[in-house]
Design an enzyme around this catalytic site. Sequence first.
Site, PDB file in Angstrom:
ATOM      1  N   SER A  55      -2.813  -6.968   2.946  1.00  0.00           N
ATOM      2  CA  SER A  55      -3.265  -7.871   4.507  1.00  0.00           C
ATOM      3  C   SER A  55      -3.575  -8.788   5.321  1.00  0.00           C
ATOM      4  O   SER A  55      -3.825  -9.273   5.708  1.00  0.00           O
ATOM      5  CB  SER A  55      -4.532  -7.024   4.309  1.00  0.00           C
ATOM      6  OG  SER A  55      -3.314  -5.226   4.135  1.00  0.00           O
TER       7      SER A  55
ATOM      8  N   ARG B 268      -2.123  -6.146  -8.609  1.00  0.00           N
ATOM      9  CA  ARG B 268      -0.940  -6.801  -7.955  1.00  0.00           C
ATOM     10  C   ARG B 268      -1.857  -7.714  -9.363  1.00  0.00           C
ATOM     11  O   ARG B 268      -2.844  -7.569 -10.108  1.00  0.00           O
ATOM     12  CB  ARG B 268      -1.757  -7.579  -7.148  1.00  0.00           C
ATOM     13  CG  ARG B 268      -0.799  -7.034  -5.841  1.00  0.00           C
ATOM     14  CD  ARG B 268      -1.568  -6.932  -4.412  1.00  0.00           C
ATOM     15  NE  ARG B 268      -2.417  -7.074  -4.836  1.00  0.00           N
ATOM     16  CZ  ARG B 268      -3.478  -6.911  -2.923  1.00  0.00           C
ATOM     17  NH1 ARG B 268      -3.096  -7.745  -2.226  1.00  0.00           N
ATOM     18  NH2 ARG B 268      -4.969  -6.481  -3.302  1.00  0.00           N
TER      19      ARG B 268
ATOM     20  N   LYS C 168     -14.877  -7.766   4.948  1.00  0.00           N
ATOM     21  CA  LYS C 168     -14.268  -8.542   5.974  1.00  0.00           C
ATOM     22  C   LYS C 168     -14.120  -7.975   7.414  1.00  0.00           C
ATOM     23  O   LYS C 168     -14.161  -6.579   7.442  1.00  0.00           O
ATOM     24  CB  LYS C 168     -12.949  -8.772   5.943  1.00  0.00           C
ATOM     25  CG  LYS C 168     -12.793  -9.368   3.172  1.00  0.00           C
ATOM     26  CD  LYS C 168     -11.535  -8.840   3.233  1.00  0.00           C
ATOM     27  CE  LYS C 168     -11.877  -7.610   2.703  1.00  0.00           C
ATOM     28  NZ  LYS C 168     -10.926  -7.145   2.254  1.00  0.00           N
TER      29      LYS C 168
ATOM     30  N   HIS D  21       0.922  -1.352  -0.039  1.00  0.00           N
ATOM     31  CA  HIS D  21      -0.104  -0.142   0.134  1.00  0.00           C
ATOM     32  C   HIS D  21       1.193   1.195  -0.053  1.00  0.00           C
ATOM     33  O   HIS D  21       0.808   2.062  -0.873  1.00  0.00           O
ATOM     34  CB  HIS D  21      -0.947   0.132   1.614  1.00  0.00           C
ATOM     35  CG  HIS D  21      -1.651  -0.964   1.759  1.00  0.00           C
ATOM     36  ND1 HIS D  21      -2.001  -1.965   2.576  1.00  0.00           N
ATOM     37  CD2 HIS D  21      -2.875  -1.317   0.680  1.00  0.00           C
ATOM     38  CE1 HIS D  21      -2.978  -2.738   2.356  1.00  0.00           C
ATOM     39  NE2 HIS D  21      -4.047  -2.716   0.807  1.00  0.00           N
TER      40      HIS D  21
HETATM   41  P1  ADP Z   1      -9.958  -3.241  -0.632  1.00  0.00           P
HETATM   42  O1  ADP Z   1     -10.566  -3.961   0.795  1.00  0.00           O
HETATM   43  O2  ADP Z   1     -10.773  -1.487  -0.982  1.00  0.00           O
HETATM   44  O3  ADP Z   1      -9.558  -4.049  -1.371  1.00  0.00           O
HETATM   45  P2  ADP Z   1      -7.306  -2.755   0.677  1.00  0.00           P
HETATM   46  O4  ADP Z   1      -6.795  -2.304   1.711  1.00  0.00           O
HETATM   47  O5  ADP Z   1      -7.146  -4.649   0.563  1.00  0.00           O
HETATM   48  O6  ADP Z   1      -8.868  -2.650   0.635  1.00  0.00           O
HETATM   49  O7  ADP Z   1      -6.752  -2.179  -0.279  1.00  0.00           O
HETATM   50  C1  ADP Z   1      -6.384  -1.101  -1.208  1.00  0.00           C
HETATM   51  C2  ADP Z   1      -5.993  -1.139  -2.569  1.00  0.00           C
HETATM   52  O8  ADP Z   1      -4.672  -1.359  -2.282  1.00  0.00           O
HETATM   53  C3  ADP Z   1      -6.925  -2.261  -3.419  1.00  0.00           C
HETATM   54  O9  ADP Z   1      -6.363  -1.394  -4.358  1.00  0.00           O
HETATM   55  C4  ADP Z   1      -5.717  -2.992  -3.637  1.00  0.00           C
HETATM   56  O10 ADP Z   1      -5.122  -3.444  -4.993  1.00  0.00           O
HETATM   57  C5  ADP Z   1      -4.387  -2.376  -3.464  1.00  0.00           C
HETATM   58  N1  ADP Z   1      -3.508  -3.237  -2.753  1.00  0.00           N
HETATM   59  C6  ADP Z   1      -3.513  -3.552  -2.085  1.00  0.00           C
HETATM   60  N2  ADP Z   1      -2.356  -4.694  -1.015  1.00  0.00           N
HETATM   61  C7  ADP Z   1      -1.062  -4.280  -2.417  1.00  0.00           C
HETATM   62  C8  ADP Z   1       0.087  -4.846  -2.643  1.00  0.00           C
HETATM   63  N3  ADP Z   1       0.938  -5.476  -1.949  1.00  0.00           N
HETATM   64  N4  ADP Z   1       0.698  -3.541  -3.768  1.00  0.00           N
HETATM   65  C9  ADP Z   1      -0.057  -2.586  -4.373  1.00  0.00           C
HETATM   66  N5  ADP Z   1      -1.033  -2.464  -4.403  1.00  0.00           N
HETATM   67  C10 ADP Z   1      -1.622  -3.482  -3.298  1.00  0.00           C
END
Ligand code: ADP
Length: 167
Positions: A128, A90, A41, A17
């Site tokens: 995450s 990803r 979730k 992130h």
């Molecule tokens: P959501 O529940 O909206 O998917 P996340 O916190 O899981 O929220 O992810 C927020 C954003 O960050 C999404 O666009 C996700 O694809 C991106 N993201 C999550 N992990 C990574 C990573 N390792 N590298 C790049 N982008 C990521």
Amino acid sequence: MTIAIYPGSFDPITNGHLDIATRAAKLFEKLVIGVYKTPTKHPLFTPEERVELTKQAIVGLPNVEVKSFTGLTIDFAKKVNAQVMVRGLRMTADFEREFDMAMMHKKLLPELELVCLMATLKYQFLSSSLLKEVASLGGNIDDLVPQPVAVALRKKFIVKLDSERGA
Ligand code: ADP
């Protein structure tokens, strides 16, 4: 001034992130990270904890701020006057989901542009949820998250691990 939002659950923020936020901060004059308060979730961290950990992670990025929000992401975009929404992509599962969401957002707020940044190679497989699973089993996650997040994860899971080990 071009303002972008970067919305997500951030439960918790990872280096993946942070990499997206750092790169997006170079593209736009202001980046507002939107921590979604009530993701579908069940989150490990409270909204306040997720905001605080995210704030600690972006300390070196002067044009980035962190806010929490509920409801529609497009309403959050309107509230902070954003013209752009940033998301990270990803290699595997993200594209289809992002594409569907982008189509819906385009219908709801056509003037909001989506900018997807490709995840950096070393964070392609970092999520995450996987991170929490590894941390819950006592695995070393220090290279994958900002230091305050590693500390917070250890605190969350230490009681559980100690009780399982009979400590
Ligand atoms: P959501 O529940 O909206 O998917 P996340 O916190 O899981 O929220 O992810 C927020 C954003 O960050 C999404 O666009 C996700 O694809 C991106 N993201 C999550 N992990 C990574 C990573 N390792 N590298 C790049 N982008 C990521």
